[in-house]
Design an enzyme around this catalytic site. Structure first.
Site, mmCIF file in Angstrom:
data_model
loop_
_atom_site.group_PDB
_atom_site.id
_atom_site.type_symbol
_atom_site.label_atom_id
_atom_site.label_comp_id
_atom_site.label_asym_id
_atom_site.label_seq_id
_atom_site.Cartn_x
_atom_site.Cartn_y
_atom_site.Cartn_z
ATOM 1 N N GLU A 49 0.828 -1.218 0.000
ATOM 2 C CA GLU A 49 0.000 0.000 0.000
ATOM 3 C C GLU A 49 0.863 1.270 0.000
ATOM 4 O O GLU A 49 0.810 2.094 0.929
ATOM 5 C CB GLU A 49 -0.967 -0.026 1.187
ATOM 6 C CG GLU A 49 -1.933 -1.200 1.101
ATOM 7 C CD GLU A 49 -2.885 -1.317 2.290
ATOM 8 O OE1 GLU A 49 -2.802 -0.476 3.207
ATOM 9 O OE2 GLU A 49 -3.710 -2.245 2.290
ATOM 10 N N GLU A 81 -4.952 -8.808 -0.725
ATOM 11 C CA GLU A 81 -5.151 -8.769 0.728
ATOM 12 C C GLU A 81 -6.550 -8.244 0.965
ATOM 13 O O GLU A 81 -6.906 -7.171 0.471
ATOM 14 C CB GLU A 81 -4.126 -7.846 1.392
ATOM 15 C CG GLU A 81 -4.318 -7.722 2.908
ATOM 16 C CD GLU A 81 -3.490 -6.593 3.518
ATOM 17 O OE1 GLU A 81 -2.260 -6.560 3.282
ATOM 18 O OE2 GLU A 81 -4.087 -5.733 4.210
#
Length: 482
Positions: free
Chosen positions: A160, A281
């Site tokens: 991220e 995820e």
């Protein structure tokens, strides 16, 4: 007066009946496959914070290995926010997550023995000026090559990156992120024992925001010729203040299709539109999940919906955050399956790779009943090719959803697997009943036997409030399922 009371009684009975039942006609289009998911579609993760806080997992546990094997074939992704403070085989300090040779050996051993593919997320925050410093990563890759582990593994770089500023880390441009992936590929190709080792990324979240979308597109355009999968992350809400009502709120159903739709759009506009899309995820609630909620029966509604909507919208693999110990884990700290493990186990057993479109009518807005259809998984079940599996969920807490099947399925016998809380009506139950029997492991190496209930051709299926079900049409003889 007596006649009026009789009319009132009849009216109340009819009203009560109409309030408790919703008829849902179901039409399945088996003339076209809308997606073929990877055979490792339902997969899972271990968060890198395991190594930061030294909450090590006993991968030698026969019970854990049984539970992992029962979800195979799968992917195990070791990654997360702490991946960007991870270092290999270096002196420990309070800032870093340390992974050792023994840690890597344990991961490779457990994944190989359970038919699971390991993905390891490397630290993108190790920098040499504007470039990724690959020195530490090369030490790890060199070790994996020497031990012949590398071809059993795939790799990610960073987690991220759009949140690096929020997390007080070095902010990187999209091009700098892409350059790191290019450098990682060159590094892997320089080792003969890593030629079957692939790269996956960029593990971004909301591609619906412009800046995150740019990172996603840039990495795909720079690496798409060898990128095994383009990965996005998804959660519905924060786990901190969530309640069980959030986990049953049908308004959240519309969230994931928007994210997947944007990711698919960006891929179609890229130089490499054929790169597979993964949810690399994902869980229902970020921040570790919700205590005493994410590990309960109620967690299964959005989870099953996510599996259905992802497959119906072109996603190839879904990696559940996470496998072990946390609030949203599939398996608790004593290696006991949580409710969403049992749901995943049955999904893995009955649901195959080919996906069909399903049309429902008679539902409110937002819809409280969801239905999906795949070819049946004949590799992990005793069903024959040609069979079709339907799975459904009902988040209405009052009304039954009465499923009526149209077309060729109207005249087919079928078998049902109903999942409900072990304590009737208690969605916060820690255990699950399948067709009236509580699911539990028979031993560390033996799973329970699941027995379906046979249903006659033409019969409707009443899905009770706050339950889920799998229905298999064993004699459907659908050509596309052969």
């Amino acid at each position: 007066m007596l006649l009026n009371l009789l009319y009132l009684a009849i009216f109340c009975t009819a009203s009560s009946s109409s309030l408790s039942t919703r008829n849902v006609p179901v039409t399945i289009d088996t003339n076209k496959v809308i997606n073929i998911v990877d055979n490792r579609f339902l997969s899972y993760t271990i968060d890198t914070s395991t190594y930061k806080w030294k909450n090590f997992i006993d991968f030698s546990s026969p019970r854990l290995r049984t539970l992992m094997s029962q979800l195979s074939p799968a992917v195990l992704r070791v990654g997360g926010t702490a991946a960007d403070v991870l270092v290999y085989n270096e002196t420990s300090n309070k800032r870093n997550a340390i992974v050792t040779k023994d840690n890597i050996t344990a991961l490779v051993d457990v994944t190989k023995s359970t038919n699971t593919r390991l993905i390891f997320d490397l630290n993108q925050q190790l920098r040499n000026g504007t470039e990724w410093d690959s020195t530490n990563a090369e030490k790890l890759i060199k070790f994996c090559s020497k031990m012949n582990y590398c071809n059993s593994m795939d790799w990610e770089l960073g987690n991220e990156p759009e949140y690096y500023q929020r997390d007080n880390r070095t902010v990187l441009t999209a091009e700098q992120i892409g350059d790191g992936f290019v450098k990682l590929n060159s590094l892997l190709r320089s080792y003969a024992n890593c030629q079957n080792s692939s790269i996956i990324g960029p593990d971004v979240g909301r591609v619906t925001t412009t800046s995150t979308g740019i990172i996603f597109s840039t990495v795909v355009n720079m690496t798409g010729s060898y990128l095994k999968a383009a990965t996005i992350h998804h959660y519905y809400f924060s786990g901190t203040n969530a309640t069980k009502e959030n986990y049953m709120n049908a308004s959240y159903f519309a969230d994931l299709p928007k994210l997947i739709g944007q990711a698919n759009k960006l891929l179609s506009e890229s130089k490499y539109p054929g790169v597979p899309l993964w949810l690399g995820e994902t869980s229902n609630a970020y921040g570790g999940g919700t205590p005493n909620v994410s590990d309960r029966f109620v967690d299964g509604f959005l989870w099953l919906e996510k599996l259905g909507i992802a497959a119906a919208n072109g996603v190839k693999v879904v990696c559940r955050q996470e496998l072990y110990r946390s609030n949203y884990a599939l398996i608790d700290g004593n290696f006991n399956p949580n409710p969403s493990y049992w749901l995943s186990w049955i999904h893995n057993m009955l649901v195959g790779q080919k996906v069909f479109a399903v049309n429902l009518t008679g539902l409110p807005t937002p819809p409280t009943t969801r239905v999906y259809a795949h070819c049946t998984n004949t590799a992990r079940s005793s069903y024959r090719p040609g069979a079709v599996t339907v799975f459904a969920l009902n988040v209405d807490t009052i009304k039954n959803s009465v499923l009526t099947f149209n077309g060729p399925f109207a005249n087919q016998n079928y078998e049902s697997y109903l999942l409900e809380p072990s304590v009737s009506g208690d969605v916060l139950s820690k255990s699950v009943k399948l067709n009236g029997r509580t699911l539990t492991m028979l031993s560390d190496v033996k799973m329970p036997k699941i027995v379906p209930i046979g249903r006659k051709a033409g019969s409707t299926f009443a899905l009770p409030p706050a339950t889920m079900a799998f229905l298999v049409f064993p004699d459907a003889k659908i050509p596309l399922c052969h």
